[in-house]
Design an enzyme around this catalytic site. Structure first.
Site, mmCIF file in Angstrom:
data_model
loop_
_atom_site.group_PDB
_atom_site.id
_atom_site.type_symbol
_atom_site.label_atom_id
_atom_site.label_comp_id
_atom_site.label_asym_id
_atom_site.label_seq_id
_atom_site.Cartn_x
_atom_site.Cartn_y
_atom_site.Cartn_z
ATOM 1 N N ARG A 7 2.226 -11.793 5.642
ATOM 2 C CA ARG A 7 3.684 -11.833 5.537
ATOM 3 C C ARG A 7 4.400 -11.191 6.720
ATOM 4 O O ARG A 7 5.614 -11.239 6.823
ATOM 5 C CB ARG A 7 4.138 -11.206 4.211
ATOM 6 C CG ARG A 7 3.681 -12.080 3.042
ATOM 7 C CD ARG A 7 4.244 -11.625 1.739
ATOM 8 N NE ARG A 7 5.696 -11.636 1.725
ATOM 9 C CZ ARG A 7 6.429 -11.145 0.726
ATOM 10 N NH1 ARG A 7 5.830 -10.579 -0.305
ATOM 11 N NH2 ARG A 7 7.731 -11.194 0.777
ATOM 12 N N PRO A 63 0.832 -1.222 0.000
ATOM 13 C CA PRO A 63 0.000 0.000 0.000
ATOM 14 C C PRO A 63 0.854 1.255 0.000
ATOM 15 O O PRO A 63 1.864 1.328 0.685
ATOM 16 C CB PRO A 63 -0.807 -0.112 1.289
ATOM 17 C CG PRO A 63 -0.160 -1.168 2.097
ATOM 18 C CD PRO A 63 0.665 -2.016 1.197
ATOM 19 N N GLU A 64 0.465 2.217 -0.816
ATOM 20 C CA GLU A 64 1.133 3.519 -0.827
ATOM 21 C C GLU A 64 0.229 4.536 -0.135
ATOM 22 O O GLU A 64 -0.859 4.219 0.331
ATOM 23 C CB GLU A 64 1.444 3.934 -2.265
ATOM 24 C CG GLU A 64 2.567 3.081 -2.854
ATOM 25 C CD GLU A 64 3.529 3.915 -3.714
ATOM 26 O OE1 GLU A 64 3.695 5.112 -3.420
ATOM 27 O OE2 GLU A 64 4.099 3.360 -4.656
ATOM 28 N N ARG A 71 21.177 18.673 -2.236
ATOM 29 C CA ARG A 71 21.047 17.212 -2.255
ATOM 30 C C ARG A 71 21.722 16.685 -3.510
ATOM 31 O O ARG A 71 21.176 16.818 -4.606
ATOM 32 C CB ARG A 71 19.579 16.799 -2.275
ATOM 33 C CG ARG A 71 18.851 17.083 -1.018
ATOM 34 C CD ARG A 71 18.915 15.899 -0.072
ATOM 35 N NE ARG A 71 18.680 16.361 1.286
ATOM 36 C CZ ARG A 71 18.980 15.676 2.380
ATOM 37 N NH1 ARG A 71 19.539 14.490 2.273
ATOM 38 N NH2 ARG A 71 18.738 16.170 3.570
ATOM 39 N N HIS A 117 -3.989 -15.553 9.751
ATOM 40 C CA HIS A 117 -2.983 -14.500 9.957
ATOM 41 C C HIS A 117 -3.573 -13.236 10.577
ATOM 42 O O HIS A 117 -3.099 -12.138 10.320
ATOM 43 C CB HIS A 117 -2.263 -14.139 8.654
ATOM 44 C CG HIS A 117 -1.779 -15.337 7.896
ATOM 45 N ND1 HIS A 117 -0.748 -16.127 8.348
ATOM 46 C CD2 HIS A 117 -2.206 -15.901 6.744
ATOM 47 C CE1 HIS A 117 -0.560 -17.114 7.487
ATOM 48 N NE2 HIS A 117 -1.435 -17.013 6.507
#
Ligand code: ZN
Length: 278
Positions: free
Chosen positions: A115, A2-3, A159, A96
Site C-alpha cells: 500500500r 504494526p505497533e 495537558r 511490491h
C-alpha cells in the site's frame, strides 16, 4: 498496522540475522512515495557499508551502517503494510518489493510494501566532535521503556486533552498506537476520556508501569514467532496479544463482567470497561 511490539520484534529479528554483514549492492524500485531521501543517495550511502545494528526507535526501524568511520542511519517506517524480510536470493521477489539490499553473503534484505505508506529515508551522518557523541536518530518523543517516572508525569502536566489522545500524541511518547493505549488504560483502571492534567501522580505512575508491562508482554509473544515476519515470505499477520478491551465491544469485562464499551475519541475507536475504569 504494526505497533511498537511488532516493530521491536522485526528490528531485533533482522539485527540478529544481518549485523556485521557488508552491503554489496542496493536496488530500489523507483516508486517515489516510498523514498523520502533520493534513491541514489540511499544507494550511495549503503553500498559497501557494514551493518552495525538494526534497532527500534518509537515505531521506526533504524539501521546503522558504517563506512570509512562514518555512520549513516537508514530509517524504515513500515506504514500500514510494510515488511522487512531477510531472504535467500533464490526466493522470488514478492510483488511490491521496493528495495533490496544484497549482502556480501548473497542473502537479501527486502522491503516490501503493497500500500506504500511505508517510508525509507536517510538520517544525515553527524561526525563526532571531541566532547560530543554523534547524534543518532532519537525520534519525535520519549521512549516508553526508558522514560523515568518523573519525566512521564511531567509529559501530561497541563495537558487539557483526554489521556487517550495524549498517549497517542507521538511528540510526547512515541510508538504508542490505538491497541496499547486502550490496553494500558484498562490495566491502570483509568477511563480514556479523563483529562490528562487531572490524573494524579499515582495514576500516572501506574499508567507508565501498565504500559511497559503490556508492551513487554507483547514483545515476548512476538519473539517466539519472529521467524514468521522476518524470514521466508513474511506474509503472515502479526501476532495478537489476548486483548482485554481492544475490539471486545459488548463482551464481558474479564474482571467484572460489565460489557466493554466502545466510543470515538480523538477520531479513534476507544474501548473501556465503564465499571473498572474511573
Ligand atoms: Zn470491568
Amino acid at each position: 498496522m504494526p505497533e511498537l511490539p511488532e516493530v521491536e520484534t522485526i528490528a531485533a529479528g533482522v539485527h540478529a540475522r544481518v549485523h556485521g554483514q557488508r552491503i554489496a549492492s542496493v536496488w530500489t524500485s523507483g516508486k517515489p512515495q516510498t523514498f523520502k531521501s533520493p534513491e541514489a543517495e540511499i544507494a550511495a550511502a549503503l553500498t559497501g557499508a557494514r551493518i552495525e545494528s538494526v534497532r527500534r526507535v518509537g515505531k521506526t526501524i533504524v539501521m546503522t551502517v558504517q563506512r570509512n568511520k562514518t555512520s549513516t542511519e537508514l530509517l524504515i517506517h513500515l506504514g500500514m503494510t510494510g515488511r522487512l524480510l531477510v531472504s535467500a536470493p533464490e526466493i522470488p521477489l514478492a510483488p511490491h518489493t521496493h528495495a533490496v539490499l544484497t549482502l556480501a553473503d548473497t542473502r537479501e534484505i527486502r522491503f516490501v510494501d503493497p500500500r506504500r505508506f511505508g517510508r525509507l529515508s536517510l538520517h544525515a551522518p553527524q561526525p563526532a566532535t571531541d566532547n560530543q557523541q554523534p547524534a543518532t536518530f532519537s525520534g519525535p518523543g520519549s521512549e516508553p521503556f526508558t522514560i523515568s517516572v518523573e519525566d512521564f508525569i511531567a509529559l501530561f502536566r497541563r495537558r487539557r486533552t483526554p489521556i487517550k489522545a495524549a498517549l497517542l500524541n507521538q511528540s510526547l511518547l512515541h510508538g504508542i498506537g490505538n491497541i496499547y493505549a486502550d490496553e494500558s488504560l484498562f490495566r491502570a483502571s483509568i477511563r480514556p476520556t479523563r483529562q490528562a492534567e487531572r490524573l494524579t501522580r499515582a495514576e500516572l505512575a501506574l499508567l507508565r508501569t501498565s504500559l511497559v508491562k503490556v508492551l513487554r508482554h507483547a514483545i515476548r509473544l512476538g519473539g517466539s514467532s519472529v521467524s514468521d515476519y522476518v524470514d521466508a515470505d513474511g506474509v503472515r499477520g502479526f501476532f495478537q496479544l489476548r486483548h482485554r478491551v481492544y475490539q471486545r465491544t459488548g463482551q464481558p469485562c474479564l474482571v467484572c463482567a460489565t460489557p466493554i464499551r466502545r466510543i470515538q475519541l480523538a477520531g479513534r475507536s476507544t474501548h473501556f470497561c465503564p465499571h473498572c475504569q474511573k
